[in-house]
Design a protein around this motif. Structure first.
Motif, PDB file in Angstrom:
ATOM      1  N   TYR A 165     -14.320   9.335   6.979  1.00 58.51           N
ATOM      2  CA  TYR A 165     -14.536  10.847   7.199  1.00 58.51           C
ATOM      3  C   TYR A 165     -15.982  11.084   7.792  1.00 58.51           C
ATOM      4  N   LYS A 166     -16.788  10.296   7.657  1.00 57.55           N
ATOM      5  CA  LYS A 166     -18.186  10.450   7.943  1.00 57.55           C
ATOM      6  C   LYS A 166     -18.524  10.143   9.493  1.00 57.55           C
ATOM      7  N   ALA A 167     -17.290   9.422  10.101  1.00 57.35           N
ATOM      8  CA  ALA A 167     -17.528   9.101  11.386  1.00 57.35           C
ATOM      9  C   ALA A 167     -16.314   9.707  12.237  1.00 57.35           C
ATOM     10  N   ALA A 168     -15.453  10.268  11.745  1.00 59.31           N
ATOM     11  CA  ALA A 168     -14.382  11.020  12.465  1.00 59.31           C
ATOM     12  C   ALA A 168     -13.711  11.995  11.532  1.00 59.31           C
ATOM     13  N   LYS A 169     -13.503  13.311  12.000  1.00 58.91           N
ATOM     14  CA  LYS A 169     -12.923  14.176  11.006  1.00 58.91           C
ATOM     15  C   LYS A 169     -11.338  14.366  11.304  1.00 58.91           C
ATOM     16  N   ALA A 215      -0.575   6.385  -7.259  1.00 59.37           N
ATOM     17  CA  ALA A 215      -1.054   7.396  -8.205  1.00 59.37           C
ATOM     18  C   ALA A 215      -2.372   7.945  -7.813  1.00 59.37           C
ATOM     19  N   LEU A 216      -2.993   7.334  -7.013  1.00 57.55           N
ATOM     20  CA  LEU A 216      -4.652   7.818  -6.499  1.00 57.55           C
ATOM     21  C   LEU A 216      -4.562   8.558  -5.175  1.00 57.55           C
ATOM     22  N   ASN A 217      -3.591   8.260  -4.330  1.00 52.87           N
ATOM     23  CA  ASN A 217      -3.965   8.877  -3.011  1.00 52.87           C
ATOM     24  C   ASN A 217      -3.626  10.399  -2.882  1.00 52.87           C
ATOM     25  N   GLY A 218      -2.840  10.939  -3.732  1.00 56.99           N
ATOM     26  CA  GLY A 218      -2.774  12.425  -3.487  1.00 56.99           C
ATOM     27  C   GLY A 218      -4.066  13.179  -3.912  1.00 56.99           C
ATOM     28  N   ASP A 219      -4.745  12.495  -4.903  1.00 56.34           N
ATOM     29  CA  ASP A 219      -6.117  13.380  -5.212  1.00 56.34           C
ATOM     30  C   ASP A 219      -7.090  13.023  -4.116  1.00 56.34           C
ATOM     31  N   ALA A 220      -6.817  11.809  -3.643  1.00 58.79           N
ATOM     32  CA  ALA A 220      -7.987  11.245  -2.845  1.00 58.79           C
ATOM     33  C   ALA A 220      -7.951  12.255  -1.256  1.00 58.79           C
ATOM     34  N   LEU A 221      -6.628  12.596  -1.105  1.00 59.76           N
ATOM     35  CA  LEU A 221      -6.564  13.362   0.233  1.00 59.76           C
ATOM     36  C   LEU A 221      -7.011  15.114  -0.133  1.00 59.76           C
ATOM     37  N   GLN A 222      -6.852  15.310  -1.380  1.00 60.48           N
ATOM     38  CA  GLN A 222      -7.196  16.605  -1.619  1.00 60.48           C
ATOM     39  C   GLN A 222      -8.876  16.824  -1.484  1.00 60.48           C
ATOM     40  N   THR A 223      -9.592  15.766  -2.023  1.00 61.71           N
ATOM     41  CA  THR A 223     -10.866  15.517  -1.931  1.00 61.71           C
ATOM     42  C   THR A 223     -11.469  15.383  -0.465  1.00 61.71           C
ATOM     43  N   LEU A 224     -10.716  14.694   0.132  1.00 61.49           N
ATOM     44  CA  LEU A 224     -11.073  14.596   1.656  1.00 61.49           C
ATOM     45  C   LEU A 224     -11.132  16.051   2.389  1.00 61.49           C
ATOM     46  N   THR A 266       0.925  -1.072   0.268  1.00 61.75           N
ATOM     47  CA  THR A 266       0.090  -0.146   0.001  1.00 61.75           C
ATOM     48  C   THR A 266       0.850   1.312  -0.050  1.00 61.75           C
ATOM     49  N   GLY A 267       2.187   1.187   0.155  1.00 58.22           N
ATOM     50  CA  GLY A 267       2.869   2.377   0.590  1.00 58.22           C
ATOM     51  C   GLY A 267       2.558   2.707   1.912  1.00 58.22           C
ATOM     52  N   ALA A 268       3.534   3.815   2.384  1.00 60.68           N
ATOM     53  CA  ALA A 268       3.368   4.371   3.782  1.00 60.68           C
ATOM     54  C   ALA A 268       2.035   4.660   3.866  1.00 60.68           C
ATOM     55  N   GLN A 269       1.540   4.285   5.059  1.00 61.88           N
ATOM     56  CA  GLN A 269      -0.140   4.647   5.296  1.00 61.88           C
ATOM     57  C   GLN A 269      -0.428   5.845   6.245  1.00 61.88           C
ATOM     58  N   MET A 270      -1.579   6.222   6.285  1.00 64.89           N
ATOM     59  CA  MET A 270      -2.072   7.256   6.964  1.00 64.89           C
ATOM     60  C   MET A 270      -2.056   6.796   8.632  1.00 64.89           C
ATOM     61  N   GLY A 271      -2.152   7.821   9.439  1.00 63.31           N
ATOM     62  CA  GLY A 271      -2.205   7.403  10.943  1.00 63.31           C
ATOM     63  C   GLY A 271      -3.630   7.269  11.653  1.00 63.31           C
ATOM     64  N   GLU A 320     -10.840  19.203   0.954  1.00 59.82           N
ATOM     65  CA  GLU A 320     -11.690  20.166   0.242  1.00 59.82           C
ATOM     66  C   GLU A 320     -13.165  19.533   0.074  1.00 59.82           C
ATOM     67  N   GLU A 321     -13.710  18.546   0.048  1.00 67.38           N
ATOM     68  CA  GLU A 321     -15.196  18.361  -0.138  1.00 67.38           C
ATOM     69  C   GLU A 321     -15.698  17.906   1.077  1.00 67.38           C
ATOM     70  N   HIS A 322     -14.829  17.316   2.056  1.00 66.29           N
ATOM     71  CA  HIS A 322     -15.574  16.676   3.060  1.00 66.29           C
ATOM     72  C   HIS A 322     -14.897  16.911   4.497  1.00 66.29           C
ATOM     73  N   GLY A 323     -14.228  18.264   4.641  1.00 65.49           N
ATOM     74  CA  GLY A 323     -14.080  19.074   5.456  1.00 65.49           C
ATOM     75  C   GLY A 323     -12.907  18.149   6.649  1.00 65.49           C
ATOM     76  N   VAL A 324     -12.332  17.244   6.140  1.00 67.84           N
ATOM     77  CA  VAL A 324     -11.314  16.549   6.856  1.00 67.84           C
ATOM     78  C   VAL A 324     -10.149  17.308   7.323  1.00 67.84           C
ATOM     79  N   GLN A 325      -9.953  17.384   8.755  1.00 73.95           N
ATOM     80  CA  GLN A 325      -8.933  18.041   9.258  1.00 73.95           C
ATOM     81  C   GLN A 325      -7.431  17.019   9.235  1.00 73.95           C
ATOM     82  N   LEU A 326      -6.542  17.585   8.544  1.00 74.82           N
ATOM     83  CA  LEU A 326      -5.288  16.912   8.542  1.00 74.82           C
ATOM     84  C   LEU A 326      -4.601  17.379   9.820  1.00 74.82           C
TER      85      LEU A 326
END
Ligand code: CA
Length: 370
Positions: A236-240, A291-300, A162-167, A302-308
């Motif tokens: 993202y719908k269950a935790a921000k 290839a896919l993770n960068g775009d998905a992070l941006q969507t999370l 998967t490559g390095a994962q998120m925390g 900008e569109e879902h209000g996720v706080q990094l």
């Protein structure tokens, strides 16, 4: 190839085909004659993944599709999502006892059977995907893991990363090691064991069950993979609050398990093809995630209000300390763990020194000077 060699080889190829055609007039081509000597085999592959996770389930699909294509359909393995043949975390047992011929899963789900299995997937503060492949294929890693799996009647093949994962996803902010105490978190493998040492109540749930548990408050936090998959699971719908880095999984390998006795029934050609197909799956999954993770992070964001949020250095240092204390304790209590861990640690220290000179120095310059 030089032109002269090409002409010579072509001429030999034509002669061979002509000779074969003359010897066996009923066979229209040498290819068909070759294919018919290999048996038709149908297998089933149990997996730990829901169908919706196309990247990780894709490791099973790539393996099966490529084997089918390379054998002209004669070796036909059908993959099944988690829960159809066996539960997502029952793949090991099903392959070991021959209920299915093979599976696609993560070795670290099964550290209850042997904690050293974690090294075949990923361990906290361990190897990146590139380093993990170096260790497995050219650093003695695969050999070490196969020695353990042989005791379980299984032969294993790296077949995805998967490559390095998120925390992970948290309902509230986590600033100090104390903030982790008492949290119920979905986190499997040795990452879960390290979290337990930091006061977390760690749980192992298959991917398809995480959202409901987090959404209903049965757990307070959860990690899965990274932006692309986590968005699909709807976490993202269950935790921000979305933390990084996933220090427990810097580059986890997914694996194909094959029942040892079934493996031995395969013609040598099919064994080689299966191995080649898993190499392809191993490379293809990592490329797809990257290839896919960068775009998905941006969507999370900008569109879902996720706080990094980045884990604080205090938490990372406490976790790394707890991780290596755990490894040292395991190594002193368990000879198998020690046999894998000690050369693995030497490999980690050497490759990390090298990668800080080559990959890390150029990547950090580029990231800071765009
Ligand atoms: Ca994970």
């Amino acid at each position: 190839m030089k032109r002269r060699n090409f002409i010579t080889n072509t001429a030999i190829g034509a002669t061979t085909a002509a000779t074969l055609a003359a010897c066996s007039p009923t066979s229209p081509s040498s290819t068909e004659a070759g294919e018919s000597s290999l048996p038709k085999i149908e297998w089933r592959m149990a997996t730990s993944w829901p169908l919706s996770l196309d990247t990780i389930y894709g490791g099973a699909i790539t393996t099966c599709d490529r084997i089918r294509a390379m054998t002209g359909g004669r070796f036909d393995i059908t993959p099944y999502p988690a829960g159809e043949l066996v539960g997502g975390l029952e793949v090991f047992d099903a392959v070991q006892n021959g209920a299915v011929e093979c599976g696609h899963t993560a070795g670290y789900y099964y550290i209850g059977k042997n904690p050293a299995l974690a090294f075949g997937t990923s361990v906290p503060f361990g190897l990146t995907a590139q380093q993990q492949n170096a260790w497995l294929y050219h650093g003695g890693g695969l050999e070490a893991m196969r020695k353990i799996y042989a005791g379980f009647n299984i032969i294993n093949f790296p077949a995805g990363n998967t490559g390095a994962q998120m925390g992970g996803w948290f309902k509230r902010e986590i600033n100090t090691p104390d903030d982790l105490k008492g949290l119920k978190m979905r986190i499997p493998g040795l990452g879960g064991k390290v979290m337990e040492r930091l006061g977390v109540n760690a749980q192992s749930l298959p991917g398809g069950e995480i959202f409901v548990a987090l959404d209903r408050g049965a757990i307070d936090a959860a990690e899965w993979v990274g932006p692309y998959d986590d968005e699909k699971l709807g976490l993202y719908k269950a935790a921000k609050f979305y933390y990084y880095p996933g220090w427990w999984e810097p580059g986890p390998t997914l694996e194909v398990f094959v029942n040892q006795e079934m493996w031995e029934t395969l013609p040598k050609e099919y064994q080689e093809i299966l191995q080649t197909a898993t190499y392809e799956a191993n490379m293809n999954m990592l490329a797809k995630y990257d290839a896919l993770n960068g775009d998905a992070l941006q969507t999370l964001q900008e569109e879902h209000g996720v706080q990094l949020r980045q884990y604080s250095e205090d938490i990372l240092k406490a976790a790394q300390k707890a991780a290596f204390e755990l490894y040292e304790e395991n190594a002193s209590n368990d000879a198998t763990f020690k046999e894998v861990y000690e050369p693995w640690k030497q490999f980690r220290d050497r490759i990390s020194a090298w990668n800080s000179i080559n990959d890390l120095s150029i990547a950090s310059f580029i990231a800071n000077n765009k």
